[in-house]
Design an enzyme around this catalytic site. Structure first.
Site, PDB file in Angstrom:
ATOM      1  CD  GLU A 192      39.960  51.477  43.045  1.00  0.00           C
ATOM      2  OE1 GLU A 192      39.034  52.266  42.843  1.00  0.00           O
ATOM      3  OE2 GLU A 192      40.216  50.992  44.165  1.00  0.00           O
ATOM      4  CB  CYS A 196      40.328  50.467  47.022  1.00  0.00           C
ATOM      5  SG  CYS A 196      38.896  49.518  46.579  1.00  0.00           S
TER       6      CYS A 196
END
Ligand code: ADP
Length: 497
Positions: free
Chosen positions: A237, A271
């Site tokens: 990720e 994120c």
């Protein structure tokens, strides 16, 4: 299970005041061989442990996390500088995420039977074999829940894990190791190897059987290349520049509060937080003052007080990036509606939540991930323009849509791994049964859900052929066999799906 390593030591300081919180032994690259060998031995025993027993350990762990909430919050907060509420997101995510994984594991990872090529005569079974030893490299922004959930998935799937936490947040990882032990995880299965990524990363990737990485796109690309050379699995990720779309039929007050929360939670070091807002022209003048008011209402601070909304950034480097993005934008003509200033009077790395307008392509903040409390607002004339602008990014991690009626239709047109309707990121990230990850340069593979468990396994198909082989039997010509099989396949195609 304990933190493995030897001299030298890593000194961990608090972003709040520079106070020394502890020291952690750094693992030397030369120690990795022994660490991985130990993990391999433990893994061989662990893969024989029934799934139900493995699940029980992680259910216990989920309970433990809730029981020890305050201690975990204190550790995460002092090490990362985040607000208590942001730290609590980690506790919630870990407690719920591990419980869901523990519940999903037996069904997802257990062997299953499928139709064989010839019904009755062929029995086909798929096993999900663990890959072996998984290397997990995690960042500092969610120092407890990312290692916990990634490691739990790999461990439930029958693997051993070597965790390399970020150098700024090894204490949360150390606490995690202690809690895994307390929950009953056998020795040798989870090892924390602390040290600099550039030093430990390459030798780690050289020795393990799978790498899970969370961090920047640049580092992710380097690691993917190294994994490709070894032909081992890789999942990541990576960065994001997440868009929020405020459409004309949005509940504007809820959208303003929700957008401020999802842009500035974890001080924007998230994120999946929002960095670009596309606001429909019909409601722009009504929405923006509400967003400004909601943002001004956020309390910036340091310490354990639950009433603080926005904590400190983690480091001087992070403060430097945020300041640079904002100053570059202002110098090139952008306007700050809120913030745009550091707050050393509150804490050395504190920065006010900042809303920018007039952002253009020449400005770094326009397309680069800031990873801080900075949101740029753009006026759009139509829903189609909002969608096109949202998709105009090399990233594709998360998106948010505020709309009463159009959310589901617009979501399908967005190029992001997750979309949240009438919220920012928590509904999709917290829905642990569903896959989470990025499209484009935001990542590869998914965490959470069945996909998050299965990626740590190799599918093995075992087919057992009974009575007759799939070949012409003695005395039957090849041609007669082919004719018989043609009829047989016609029947199979009609009857067996
Ligand atoms: P961030 O900007 O989020 O810190 P990085 O990609 O620089 O993103 O770092 C994320 C994690 O990856 C950190 O734990 C860091 O130590 C580690 N890391 C950095 N460089 C490497 C590398 N070459 N190999 C493996 N891990 C690395």
């Amino acid at each position: 299970m304990s933190l493995s390593g030897s001299q030298p030591w890593l000194t961990v300081t608090s972003p709040w005041d520079g106070r020394v919180l502890g020291t952690v032994a750094v693992t030397a690259p030369s120690e990795l061989d022994e660490i991985v060998n130990r993990a391999r031995q433990a893994q061989r025993r662990w893969q024989q442990v029934p799934l139900a027993t493995r699940s029980r350990i992680f259910r216990r762990f989920a309970d433990l996390v809730l029981n020890k909430c305050d201690h975990i919050l204190d550790t995460i907060q002092t090490e990362s500088g985040k607000s208590r509420l942001s730290a609590f997101e980690e506790v919630m995510d870990t407690a719920r995420g591990l419980r869901v994984f523990a519940n999903l594991a037996p069904k997802t990872l257990g062997s299953s039977r499928y139709p064989g090529v010839i019904p009755v005569l062929t029995k086909a079974v798929v096993h999900h074999q663990p890959v072996g030893v998984v290397g997990i490299i995690t960042p500092w922004n969610y120092p407890f829940t990312l290692p916990a959930t990634d490691a739990a998935a790999a461990l439930l799937a029958g693997n051993a894990v070597i965790l390399k936490p970020d150098s700024q947040s090894p204490l949360s990882a150390q606490l995690l190791a202690e809690l895994f032990t307390e929950a009953g995880l056998p020795d040798g299965l989870f090892t924390v190897a602390a040290g600099r990524g550039a030093v430990l990363g390459p030798p780690l990737v050289d020795k393990v059987d799978f790498v899970m990485f969370t961090g920047s796109t640049a580092t992710g690309r380097r690691l993917a290349t190294a994994c490709a050379q070894r032909l081992i699995g890789f999942s990541a990720e990576l960065g994001g520049k997440n868009p929020v779309l405020i459409l004309p039929d949005a509940n504007l007050e809820a959208a303003a509060i929700g957008t401020a929360r999802s842009a500035f939670a974890n001080t924007g070091q998230l994120c999946v937080s929002m960095e670009r807002a596309y606001v429909h022209t019909d409601i722009y003048d009504d929405f923006v003052p509400r967003l400004v008011a909601a943002t001004r209402g956020l309390r910036v601070g340091v310490g354990h007080d639950w009433n603080i909304d926005v904590g400190s950034l983690i480091s001087a480097a992070q403060l430097e990036t945020v300041s640079h993005h904002v100053e570059d934008a202002l110098a090139k003509g952008a306007t700050a509606l809120t913030g745009a200033k550091p707050r050393p009077d509150i804490g050395p790395f504190c920065y006010e939540p900042t809303i920018l307008t007039g952002v253009e392509e020449s400005m770094t903040v326009c397309a680069e991930e800031t990873f801080g409390p900075v949101l740029s607002i753009y006026r759009v004339d139509s829903v189609a323009e909002a969608i096109a602008a949202a998709n105009d990014s090399r990233y594709g991690l998360n998106a948010s849509i505020w709309s009463q009626r159009q959310g589901w239709a617009v979501a399908k047109q967005l190029h992001t791994g997750t979309v949240n309707i009438n919220d920012g990121y928590a509904p999709s990230f917290g829905s642990h049964h569903t896959p989470m990850g990025g499209m484009g340069e935001s990542g590869i593979g998914r965490r959470h859900g069945a996909a998050g468990l299965l990626k740590y396994t190799e599918a093995q198909t075992v087919a057992h052929q009974r009575l007759l082989p799939i070949a012409p039997p003695p005395g039957v010509s090849n041609e007669a066999f082919a004719r018989a099989m043609t009829v047989g396949i016609r029947v199979l195609n009609k009857l067996v799906r």
